[in-house]
Design an enzyme around this catalytic site. Structure first.
Site, PDB file in Angstrom:
ATOM      1  N   ASN A 190      73.421  -9.630  21.146  1.00 21.18           N
ATOM      2  CA  ASN A 190      71.911  -9.688  21.150  1.00 21.18           C
ATOM      3  C   ASN A 190      72.523 -11.242  22.398  1.00 21.18           C
ATOM      4  OD1 ASN A 190      69.432 -11.129  21.361  1.00 21.18           O
ATOM      5  ND2 ASN A 190      69.159 -11.490  19.594  1.00 21.18           N
ATOM      6  N   ARG A 237      71.089  -5.495  21.422  1.00 21.53           N
ATOM      7  CA  ARG A 237      69.301  -6.000  21.693  1.00 21.53           C
ATOM      8  C   ARG A 237      69.207  -5.668  22.757  1.00 21.53           C
ATOM      9  NH1 ARG A 237      65.751 -10.800  21.482  1.00 21.53           N
ATOM     10  NH2 ARG A 237      63.974  -9.079  20.904  1.00 21.53           N
ATOM     11  N   HIS A 251      59.170  -7.016  19.136  1.00 26.61           N
ATOM     12  CA  HIS A 251      59.940  -7.380  17.622  1.00 26.61           C
ATOM     13  C   HIS A 251      60.352  -5.496  17.176  1.00 26.61           C
ATOM     14  CE1 HIS A 251      57.833 -11.142  17.821  1.00 26.61           C
ATOM     15  NE2 HIS A 251      59.064 -11.127  17.758  1.00 26.61           N
ATOM     16  N   ARG A 273      54.401 -20.129  22.694  1.00 26.39           N
ATOM     17  CA  ARG A 273      53.661 -19.443  22.996  1.00 26.39           C
ATOM     18  C   ARG A 273      52.105 -19.747  22.719  1.00 26.39           C
ATOM     19  NH1 ARG A 273      57.451 -14.546  22.000  1.00 26.39           N
ATOM     20  NH2 ARG A 273      59.468 -15.042  23.561  1.00 26.39           N
ATOM     21  N   GLU A 316      67.339  -7.677  11.471  1.00 21.06           N
ATOM     22  CA  GLU A 316      67.474  -6.911  12.980  1.00 21.06           C
ATOM     23  C   GLU A 316      69.214  -6.102  13.833  1.00 21.06           C
ATOM     24  OE1 GLU A 316      64.336  -8.096  15.631  1.00 21.06           O
ATOM     25  OE2 GLU A 316      64.713  -9.468  14.052  1.00 21.06           O
TER      26      GLU A 316
END
Length: 395
Positions: A10, A87, A176, A237, A381
């Site tokens: 990742n 990823r 996600h 965010r 993940e």
């Protein structure tokens, strides 16, 4: 056939997270992160068999960092490394599932970079470095957006002129997806329901947060949109704001587009509301000490999250359960309790003792007796990326 190992990568603009995943064993054989790449402070941290180690790598780039951990990975895999799973954040409409990496697929990922300028170029750095270091190994891209390609058109289209979608790909994509697929499958296993005949609301809560409605194994709606900025309140965010905020700030304060993007992506959310931190653990401690900003940030976070989950319920034919996952979702009993308290019309209620004890990797039901199912399901993940990679290699 001996059990197989997949290296999962990742890659960020200045970091590489990596994990060696064994198909039959849950714990990672080796995992770590290389960070601050390109700087004098570049270093790599890894964990193996419970032992943590670090190494300074001044000025190392992505390829140099991967080259440094390569012997560790090969030794941990017993020279039985079957492939690498990467990823990739944004696959646009081009990728509806994982794909083998070749010149054509890499070119398509590069072409999609305009939709994720902060993420896809960084993902490509890791892909390029890994291919040069492991030229004989099959390598696979797994996309955050792919799971959401099952959204119906009425869920993914914005109310904008047609050419913006047809010619420029302006639509809702969602993110996600790898986490959503993993936890909804795991929830179905935990409850004895068929994954392809069950309906879930899911809240993935970390520094980035989103919600999703999953019906019969497919994403039907999700809170993030064209970019990961849309939706619920996150660490830094803002989530949803009035779309005219950009012009308001430009007109009244003279702000540039770059300043506004920085504000919304890096200075807002929990950090902006609290004036203290984007870390929920810090905010919960500050709330207990009476910090006004931390208290407000938590209240807004939970209310906006509950609103999003209620909106996602429009996509469900029935509710088989609400799932909490991600660092906050798995560990904050307070956030779960305050969020569910806003969802009385869905008849949701928690068992206080079960909620308080289901933290730090624990999984299980936390609903009060006689109320709809609420589950805590830790996400993984990296394991999902490894499983997707193996499935593609088998195919």
């Amino acid at each position: 056939m001996p059990a197989r190992n997949i290296l999962v990568i990742n890659c960020g603009s200045s970091s590489i997270k990596f994990a060696l995943v064994h198909e039959d064993h849950e714990p990672f054989a080796l995992s770590g992160i290389a960070e601050r790449l390109g700087s004098t402070d570049a270093q790599v941290h890894w964990q193996q068999d419970g032992n943590k180690q670090s190494l300074l790598l001044p000025h190392a780039d992505h390829r140099a960092a991967l080259a440094q951990v390569l012997p560790l990975i090969q030794a941990a895999a017993g020279d039985q490394l079957q492939g690498i799973g990467h990823r990739v954040v944004h696959g646009g409409e081009h990728f509806t599932a994982a794909c083998l990496l070749d010149n054509a697929s890499i070119a398509a990922i590069r072409a999609t970079a305009t939709l994720a300028p902060l993420h896809n170029p960084a993902n490509l750095l890791g892909i390029d470095a890994a291919i040069k270091l492991f030229p004989s190994l099959p390598q696979v891209a797994v996309f955050d957006t792919a799971f959401h390609q099952t959204l119906p058109e009425h869920a993914y289209r914005y109310a904008l002129p047609e050419p913006l979608y047809r010619e420029h790909g302006v639509r809702r994509y969602g993110f996600h997806g790898t986490s959503y697929r993993f936890v909804s499958q795991r929830a179905a296993e935990m409850t004895g329901l068929a994954f392809t005949a069950s309906s879930w609301l899911v809240a993935h809560l970390g520094n980035g947060c989103s919600t999703c409605a999953i019906v019969d194994g497919q994403s039907r709606d999700t809170s993030m949109g064209l970019t990961p900025l849309e939706g619920v309140v996150m660490g830094t965010r803002s989530g949803d704001v009035d779309p005219n905020l950009h012009s308001h700030l430009a007109r009244t304060l003279g702000w540039s587009l770059e300043q506004i993007e920085t504000l919304l992506n890096k200075e807002s959310g929990l950090l902006g509301l609290s004036g203290l931190s984007n870390d929920m653990r810090t905010l919960e401690q500050a709330r207990e000490q009476g910090h006004t900003g931390a208290t407000l940030a938590i209240e807004v976070f939970c209310y906006r999250l509950a609103k999003s989950l209620a909106a996602m319920s429009c996509a469900l034919p029935q509710l088989d359960g609400l799932i909490f996952t991600g660092g906050i979702g798995e560990n904050s009993a307070l956030i779960r309790r305050k969020t569910v308290a806003h969802l009385k019309l869905l008849n949701l209620s928690l068992d206080d003792q079960a909620n308080a004890s289901t933290v730090r990797g624990a999984a299980g039901p936390i609903q009060a007796h006689g109320h709809p199912r609420v589950l805590v399901v830790p996400t993984n993940e990296e394991r999902q990326i490894a499983l997707d990679t193996l499935a593609l290699l088998d195919a």
